[in-house]
Motif scaffolding. Structure first.
Motif, PDB file in Angstrom:
ATOM      1  N   TYR A 171      63.121  63.277  40.173  1.00 26.99           N
ATOM      2  CA  TYR A 171      63.316  62.171  39.233  1.00 26.99           C
ATOM      3  C   TYR A 171      64.160  61.071  39.887  1.00 26.99           C
ATOM      4  O   TYR A 171      63.834  59.879  39.806  1.00 26.99           O
ATOM      5  N   SER A 172      65.232  61.486  40.557  1.00 30.34           N
ATOM      6  CA  SER A 172      66.122  60.527  41.217  1.00 30.34           C
ATOM      7  C   SER A 172      65.392  59.781  42.328  1.00 30.34           C
ATOM      8  O   SER A 172      65.578  58.565  42.501  1.00 30.34           O
ATOM      9  N   ALA A 226      77.216  57.914  46.244  1.00 31.45           N
ATOM     10  CA  ALA A 226      76.998  58.442  47.598  1.00 31.45           C
ATOM     11  C   ALA A 226      77.359  59.918  47.736  1.00 31.45           C
ATOM     12  O   ALA A 226      77.468  60.422  48.850  1.00 31.45           O
ATOM     13  N   ALA A 227      77.538  60.614  46.619  1.00 25.98           N
ATOM     14  CA  ALA A 227      77.822  62.046  46.676  1.00 25.98           C
ATOM     15  C   ALA A 227      76.517  62.822  46.753  1.00 25.98           C
ATOM     16  O   ALA A 227      75.451  62.332  46.368  1.00 25.98           O
ATOM     17  N   LYS A 228      76.586  64.045  47.244  1.00 26.17           N
ATOM     18  CA  LYS A 228      75.392  64.885  47.334  1.00 26.17           C
ATOM     19  C   LYS A 228      74.787  65.079  45.943  1.00 26.17           C
ATOM     20  O   LYS A 228      75.474  65.029  44.937  1.00 26.17           O
ATOM     21  N   GLY A 229      73.500  65.327  45.907  1.00 23.03           N
ATOM     22  CA  GLY A 229      72.819  65.523  44.632  1.00 23.03           C
ATOM     23  C   GLY A 229      72.118  64.266  44.178  1.00 23.03           C
ATOM     24  O   GLY A 229      71.481  63.569  44.970  1.00 23.03           O
ATOM     25  N   VAL A 230      72.240  63.943  42.910  1.00 25.00           N
ATOM     26  CA  VAL A 230      71.546  62.798  42.314  1.00 25.00           C
ATOM     27  C   VAL A 230      71.900  61.491  43.010  1.00 25.00           C
ATOM     28  O   VAL A 230      71.034  60.695  43.366  1.00 25.00           O
ATOM     29  N   ASP A 231      73.193  61.249  43.235  1.00 27.35           N
ATOM     30  CA  ASP A 231      73.650  59.964  43.782  1.00 27.35           C
ATOM     31  C   ASP A 231      73.002  59.661  45.136  1.00 27.35           C
ATOM     32  O   ASP A 231      72.362  58.625  45.336  1.00 27.35           O
ATOM     33  N   GLU A 232      73.189  60.568  46.072  1.00 28.37           N
ATOM     34  CA  GLU A 232      72.682  60.350  47.422  1.00 28.37           C
ATOM     35  C   GLU A 232      71.159  60.304  47.455  1.00 28.37           C
ATOM     36  O   GLU A 232      70.565  59.511  48.194  1.00 28.37           O
ATOM     37  N   THR A 233      70.514  61.131  46.640  1.00 29.79           N
ATOM     38  CA  THR A 233      69.055  61.158  46.612  1.00 29.79           C
ATOM     39  C   THR A 233      68.493  59.816  46.168  1.00 29.79           C
ATOM     40  O   THR A 233      67.558  59.281  46.774  1.00 29.79           O
ATOM     41  N   ALA A 234      69.033  59.237  45.120  1.00 27.28           N
ATOM     42  CA  ALA A 234      68.558  57.937  44.636  1.00 27.28           C
ATOM     43  C   ALA A 234      68.828  56.843  45.662  1.00 27.28           C
ATOM     44  O   ALA A 234      67.986  55.975  45.905  1.00 27.28           O
ATOM     45  N   MET A 235      70.001  56.878  46.298  1.00 28.52           N
ATOM     46  CA  MET A 235      70.345  55.867  47.293  1.00 28.52           C
ATOM     47  C   MET A 235      69.419  55.916  48.497  1.00 28.52           C
ATOM     48  O   MET A 235      68.876  54.889  48.932  1.00 28.52           O
ATOM     49  N   LEU A 236      69.228  57.095  49.063  1.00 34.48           N
ATOM     50  CA  LEU A 236      68.385  57.204  50.254  1.00 34.48           C
ATOM     51  C   LEU A 236      66.929  56.897  49.928  1.00 34.48           C
ATOM     52  O   LEU A 236      66.196  56.372  50.768  1.00 34.48           O
ATOM     53  N   SER A 237      66.505  57.195  48.707  1.00 31.89           N
ATOM     54  CA  SER A 237      65.126  56.905  48.304  1.00 31.89           C
ATOM     55  C   SER A 237      64.862  55.403  48.282  1.00 31.89           C
ATOM     56  O   SER A 237      63.865  54.925  48.828  1.00 31.89           O
ATOM     57  N   VAL A 238      65.759  54.626  47.668  1.00 25.13           N
ATOM     58  CA  VAL A 238      65.548  53.176  47.609  1.00 25.13           C
ATOM     59  C   VAL A 238      65.633  52.564  49.003  1.00 25.13           C
ATOM     60  O   VAL A 238      64.888  51.643  49.347  1.00 25.13           O
TER      61      VAL A 238
END
Length: 340
Positions: free
Chosen positions: A148-149, A167-179
């Protein structure tokens, strides 16, 4: 500049020789706001404190916590400042203070005197004034929440919308690296270790391409601190135009941060609908957050951004939990335990 040096000396924790950490506690954002306002009223500038005797310069200043002795002790940390600035500059970091024109206007507008006196960062600092969608969530989540992220990040890139996250592991980092992988831009508000992150392989190219800014109000060399992790939540929300919580437990940083945003009404708050028994999402929706689609196929980033602030909730007292100050203390303890 001399102004920046003075503000750094008065508000920043240093490490190593000459830091004076055990004797003089740097001014908090709120304390600095109070002191800076008084200086302005007296037609004085922070840099004036570096070159003149404080007793005469601060005639008429009275404050129980911000004593002249404390101010002088902080200003005497010049050697610690010089050593730190040299190390930070070598690492490619920049410093921006609340007194500068390109300081994030959303932080000033929403937090006023509680906005950070100093921000440390690397990458494209112009992104701090570009807004976007804040995406937050727990560190430990299932693959469905991570998918989802990722999809939120892909959609944001397609809509030319920045992702703002922690920028923390999990939802935060996943959404950031995806964009970022999809060609978009992101702002990461870090609670710790900015200096180390600035040279990380996973961020290097995005920083060089001016599509990423990493920023923190805390010492760039500081390690993980639960209080800092909780405190930075408000900066994530206040740098964005709307917020989406993908997954929240029933305690911890995301849980407390969503409630704080609902209470302060900084930006429209969306929370993903989920039937996960571990999640506190449904409780946050009952408390006033807007329900975001449960399926990644139904995400509409422009719609999330177009939302208006909802009416303030009548109460944020959730079953068995509260947003009172003792709840923050409890969640700091939880953070300490879960991040050992």
């Amino acid at each position: 500049s001399s102004k920046t040096q003075a503000i750094l000396l008065l508000t920043t924790h240093f490490t190593g020789k000459g830091s004076g950490a055990e004797t003089h506690k740097p001014l908090t954002s709120r304390e600095w706001g109070r002191f800076a306002e008084w200086l302005h009223q007296q037609n004085r500038q922070p840099e004036d404190l570096l070159n003149r005797g404080l007793d005469s310069l601060l005639t008429g200043w009275q404050d129980k916590s911000i004593t002249i002795e404390r101010l002088q002790g902080l200003l005497n940390r010049g050697s610690a400042l010089a050593l730190s600035l040299e190390k930070w500059t070598r690492g490619g970091l920049w410093v921006i203070t609340r007194a500068e024109a390109d300081y994030p206007r959303r932080l000033k507008q929403r937090l006023r005197s509680d906005s950070p006196a100093v921000l440390f960062g690397c990458g494209n600092r112009a992104l701090l004034n570009a807004g976007g969608l804040a995406v937050v969530g727990s560190r430990k989540v299932d693959e469905q929440a991570l998918d989802y992220s990722r999809d939120v990040g892909l959609q944001a890139a397609g809509a030319n919308t920045n992702i703002v996250s922690g920028a923390a592991k999990g939802v935060d980092e996943t959404a950031m690296l995806s964009v970022l992988d999809a060609g978009g831009c992101a702002v990461g508000v870090m609670a710790d270790s900015l200096l180390r992150a600035s040279s990380s392989a996973k961020y290097r190219q995005f920083l060089l391409d001016d599509r990423l800014a990493l920023v923190t109000p805390f010492n760039p060399e500081s390690g993980f601190n639960a209080g800092n992790a909780m405190q930075r939540n408000k900066y994530i929300y206040c740098l964005a135009d709307a917020a989406l919580a993908v997954h929240s437990g029933q305690k911890g940083g995301t849980w407390t941060g969503v409630q704080e945003n609902l209470r302060q009404r900084w930006v429209p708050m969306w929370v993903r609908e989920t039937t996960s028994p571990e999640a506190g999402n449904s409780l946050l929706i009952k408390a006033g957050a807007m329900p975001a689609p449960a399926s990644k196929n139904d995400i509409d980033v422009p719609k999330l951004l177009a939302a208006e602030l909802s009416a303030p909730p009548a109460s944020l007292e959730l079953p068995g939990l509260s947003v009172a100050e003792n709840a923050v203390t409890r969640d700091v303890a939880y953070f300490n335990k879960s991040n050992k």
